[in-house]
Scaffold this motif. Structure first.
Motif, PDB file in Angstrom:
ATOM      1  N   GLN A 262       0.846  -1.196   0.000  1.00 39.83           N
ATOM      2  CA  GLN A 262       0.000   0.000   0.000  1.00 39.83           C
ATOM      3  C   GLN A 262       0.882   1.247   0.000  1.00 39.83           C
ATOM      4  OE1 GLN A 262      -3.616   0.097   0.299  1.00 39.83           O
ATOM      5  NE2 GLN A 262      -3.229   2.218  -0.286  1.00 39.83           N
ATOM      6  N   HIS A 263       0.547   2.229  -0.863  1.00 37.52           N
ATOM      7  CA  HIS A 263       1.311   3.474  -0.917  1.00 37.52           C
ATOM      8  C   HIS A 263       0.444   4.647  -0.462  1.00 37.52           C
ATOM      9  CE1 HIS A 263       3.856   0.932  -3.431  1.00 37.52           C
ATOM     10  NE2 HIS A 263       4.828   1.813  -3.242  1.00 37.52           N
ATOM     11  N   SER A 264       1.072   5.622   0.155  1.00 36.07           N
ATOM     12  CA  SER A 264       0.364   6.818   0.601  1.00 36.07           C
ATOM     13  C   SER A 264       0.120   7.747  -0.582  1.00 36.07           C
ATOM     14  CB  SER A 264       1.187   7.543   1.669  1.00 36.07           C
ATOM     15  OG  SER A 264       2.372   8.076   1.079  1.00 36.07           O
ATOM     16  N   ALA A 265      -0.569   8.869  -0.326  1.00 37.04           N
ATOM     17  CA  ALA A 265      -0.876   9.832  -1.386  1.00 37.04           C
ATOM     18  C   ALA A 265       0.384  10.425  -2.008  1.00 37.04           C
ATOM     19  CB  ALA A 265      -1.757  10.949  -0.826  1.00 37.04           C
ATOM     20  N   ILE A 266       1.476  10.441  -1.242  1.00 36.39           N
ATOM     21  CA  ILE A 266       2.725  11.005  -1.779  1.00 36.39           C
ATOM     22  C   ILE A 266       3.663   9.922  -2.313  1.00 36.39           C
ATOM     23  CG2 ILE A 266       2.616  13.064  -0.336  1.00 36.39           C
ATOM     24  CD1 ILE A 266       4.623  11.764   1.547  1.00 36.39           C
ATOM     25  N   GLY A 267       3.143   8.683  -2.394  1.00 40.42           N
ATOM     26  CA  GLY A 267       3.914   7.619  -3.024  1.00 40.42           C
ATOM     27  C   GLY A 267       4.789   6.794  -2.110  1.00 40.42           C
ATOM     28  N   LYS A 268       4.723   7.043  -0.807  1.00 43.67           N
ATOM     29  CA  LYS A 268       5.547   6.271   0.127  1.00 43.67           C
ATOM     30  C   LYS A 268       4.816   5.003   0.553  1.00 43.67           C
ATOM     31  CE  LYS A 268       8.395   9.919   2.155  1.00 43.67           C
ATOM     32  NZ  LYS A 268       8.838  10.549   3.422  1.00 43.67           N
ATOM     33  N   VAL A 269       5.580   3.940   0.815  1.00 45.86           N
ATOM     34  CA  VAL A 269       4.994   2.681   1.281  1.00 45.86           C
ATOM     35  C   VAL A 269       4.445   2.873   2.691  1.00 45.86           C
ATOM     36  CG1 VAL A 269       5.478   0.281   1.886  1.00 45.86           C
ATOM     37  CG2 VAL A 269       6.540   1.294  -0.140  1.00 45.86           C
ATOM     38  N   VAL A 270       3.201   2.425   2.910  1.00 47.80           N
ATOM     39  CA  VAL A 270       2.576   2.523   4.228  1.00 47.80           C
ATOM     40  C   VAL A 270       3.135   1.407   5.121  1.00 47.80           C
ATOM     41  CG1 VAL A 270       0.405   2.447   5.509  1.00 47.80           C
ATOM     42  CG2 VAL A 270       0.492   3.518   3.243  1.00 47.80           C
ATOM     43  N   ILE A 271       3.621   1.789   6.290  1.00 47.56           N
ATOM     44  CA  ILE A 271       4.219   0.827   7.219  1.00 47.56           C
ATOM     45  C   ILE A 271       3.271   0.555   8.371  1.00 47.56           C
ATOM     46  CG2 ILE A 271       6.177   0.348   8.725  1.00 47.56           C
ATOM     47  CD1 ILE A 271       6.876   0.474   5.741  1.00 47.56           C
ATOM     48  N   GLY A 272       3.086  -0.736   8.710  1.00 48.42           N
ATOM     49  CA  GLY A 272       2.214  -1.112   9.807  1.00 48.42           C
ATOM     50  C   GLY A 272       2.871  -0.914  11.155  1.00 48.42           C
ATOM     51  N   SER A 273       2.116  -1.230  12.214  1.00 44.21           N
ATOM     52  CA  SER A 273       2.623  -1.017  13.570  1.00 44.21           C
ATOM     53  C   SER A 273       3.813  -1.894  13.909  1.00 44.21           C
ATOM     54  CB  SER A 273       1.497  -1.282  14.580  1.00 44.21           C
ATOM     55  OG  SER A 273       1.017  -2.619  14.449  1.00 44.21           O
ATOM     56  N   ASN A 274       3.986  -2.979  13.140  1.00 44.45           N
ATOM     57  CA  ASN A 274       5.125  -3.876  13.389  1.00 44.45           C
ATOM     58  C   ASN A 274       6.345  -3.502  12.557  1.00 44.45           C
ATOM     59  OD1 ASN A 274       4.157  -4.589  10.871  1.00 44.45           O
ATOM     60  ND2 ASN A 274       4.658  -6.757  11.125  1.00 44.45           N
ATOM     61  N   GLY A 275       6.227  -2.408  11.810  1.00 49.09           N
ATOM     62  CA  GLY A 275       7.355  -1.980  10.994  1.00 49.09           C
ATOM     63  C   GLY A 275       7.407  -2.599   9.618  1.00 49.09           C
ATOM     64  N   LYS A 276       6.405  -3.414   9.267  1.00 49.45           N
ATOM     65  CA  LYS A 276       6.373  -4.062   7.959  1.00 49.45           C
ATOM     66  C   LYS A 276       5.375  -3.356   7.041  1.00 49.45           C
ATOM     67  CE  LYS A 276       7.596  -8.682   9.678  1.00 49.45           C
ATOM     68  NZ  LYS A 276       7.160 -10.099   9.747  1.00 49.45           N
ATOM     69  N   PRO A 277       5.594  -3.419   5.705  1.00 49.47           N
ATOM     70  CA  PRO A 277       4.680  -2.762   4.767  1.00 49.47           C
ATOM     71  C   PRO A 277       3.273  -3.349   4.840  1.00 49.47           C
ATOM     72  CG  PRO A 277       6.754  -3.316   3.690  1.00 49.47           C
ATOM     73  CD  PRO A 277       6.765  -4.007   5.020  1.00 49.47           C
ATOM     74  N   VAL A 278       2.269  -2.484   4.687  1.00 50.97           N
ATOM     75  CA  VAL A 278       0.871  -2.901   4.650  1.00 50.97           C
ATOM     76  C   VAL A 278       0.518  -3.266   3.211  1.00 50.97           C
ATOM     77  CG1 VAL A 278      -1.524  -2.135   4.968  1.00 50.97           C
ATOM     78  CG2 VAL A 278       0.251  -1.451   6.605  1.00 50.97           C
ATOM     79  N   ILE A 279      -0.210  -4.377   3.015  1.00 49.62           N
ATOM     80  CA  ILE A 279      -0.560  -4.791   1.653  1.00 49.62           C
ATOM     81  C   ILE A 279      -1.754  -3.984   1.147  1.00 49.62           C
ATOM     82  CG2 ILE A 279       0.306  -7.115   2.050  1.00 49.62           C
ATOM     83  CD1 ILE A 279      -2.612  -8.057   2.164  1.00 49.62           C
ATOM     84  N   ASN A 280      -1.859  -3.874  -0.179  1.00 52.44           N
ATOM     85  CA  ASN A 280      -2.952  -3.136  -0.820  1.00 52.44           C
ATOM     86  C   ASN A 280      -4.143  -4.086  -0.995  1.00 52.44           C
ATOM     87  OD1 ASN A 280      -4.671  -1.721  -2.554  1.00 52.44           O
ATOM     88  ND2 ASN A 280      -2.964  -0.602  -3.450  1.00 52.44           N
ATOM     89  N   ALA A 281      -5.046  -4.060  -0.027  1.00 50.28           N
ATOM     90  CA  ALA A 281      -6.167  -5.006  -0.026  1.00 50.28           C
ATOM     91  C   ALA A 281      -7.093  -4.802  -1.214  1.00 50.28           C
ATOM     92  CB  ALA A 281      -6.949  -4.868   1.279  1.00 50.28           C
ATOM     93  N   SER A 282      -7.348  -3.552  -1.602  1.00 48.37           N
ATOM     94  CA  SER A 282      -8.296  -3.298  -2.690  1.00 48.37           C
ATOM     95  C   SER A 282      -7.804  -3.873  -4.010  1.00 48.37           C
ATOM     96  CB  SER A 282      -8.545  -1.795  -2.828  1.00 48.37           C
ATOM     97  OG  SER A 282      -7.352  -1.108  -3.167  1.00 48.37           O
ATOM     98  N   VAL A 283      -6.494  -3.838  -4.238  1.00 46.47           N
ATOM     99  CA  VAL A 283      -5.936  -4.395  -5.469  1.00 46.47           C
ATOM    100  C   VAL A 283      -6.137  -5.915  -5.502  1.00 46.47           C
ATOM    101  CG1 VAL A 283      -3.795  -4.838  -6.742  1.00 46.47           C
ATOM    102  CG2 VAL A 283      -4.266  -2.556  -5.846  1.00 46.47           C
TER     103      VAL A 283
END
Length: 209
Positions: A77-98
């Motif tokens: 999952q990427h934010s509006a500015i293109g950065k990867v969204v990081i979860g509370s455990n420090g790992k990237p969040v997956i793009n569920a809608s895709v």
């Protein structure tokens, strides 16, 4: 032996006509890709209609496999500015809608394939799921992957004792219900962990005062 090989070759040719790649056929039948090509070439009719059907089957299967890779390895999952969204455990969040969109598109392809060729493109293990149940199952799995980043996955509850005598629809419903139950257990653990963290913060603030 000759009869056995003839049956095998006919099966290989039929699968190839339905779009299965020569590489996967070679792996499945323990033959070389070159030998698979020879069998297919010898067995396939060369009418324009048959060639067109084979081309359509190949395109549908190829598109389905592209979508399957998205489902198997979800994008980040990427934010509006293109950065990867990081979860509370420090790992990237997956793009569920895709992932959900990919599953929906796969189901459309499978329906088209079944209508054109009279067989299922994808063989699914376990109970028979209708398309609505498959989408719900996909949504549960996507949510579970996201929750896995925050808490250990809960064990699936046991299937009902009467599971073996249920209709396929009842089996599908029972399987979905136990997956939902495991998901809820995982969510409860996350909520409890968050509540404990909040209590620790309050206690720390009281001590500071």
């Amino acid at each position: 032996m000759g009869s056995s090989n003839a049956t095998r070759d006919a099966d290989i040719a039929a699968r190839a006509r339905l779009g299965q790649s020569h590489d996967s056929l070679a792996a499945e039948y323990h033959l070389t890709r070159q030998r698979i090509g020879q069998i297919v070439t010898a067995a396939n009719p060369h009418s324009p209609e048959e060639s067109q059907r084979a081309a359509i089957a190949t395109r549908l299967r190829s598109r389905w496999e592209v979508l399957e890779r998205i489902v198997a390895e979800p994008p980040e999952q990427h934010s509006a500015i293109g950065k990867v969204v990081i979860g509370s455990n420090g790992k990237p969040v997956i793009n569920a809608s895709v992932v959900i969109s990919a599953v929906r598109e796969q189901l459309k392809i499978e329906t088209q394939y079944r209508q054109m060729f009279g067989v299922d493109l994808a063989t699914r293990p376990g109970p028979t799921f209708n398309e609505d149940a498959l989408l719900k199952l996909a949504e549960i799995r996507v949510m579970q992957r996201q929750l896995d980043a925050q808490a250990p996955r809960a064990a699936l509850p046991a299937l009902p004792a009467s599971y073996a005598t249920m209709t396929p629809q009842q089996q599908a419903r029972a399987d979905l219900e136990r997956r939902r139950a495991a998901l809820q257990t995982q969510r409860t653990a996350i909520d409890q962990h968050q509540a404990d963290d909040d209590d620790e913060v309050v206690d720390a603030e009281l001590v500071d005062e």
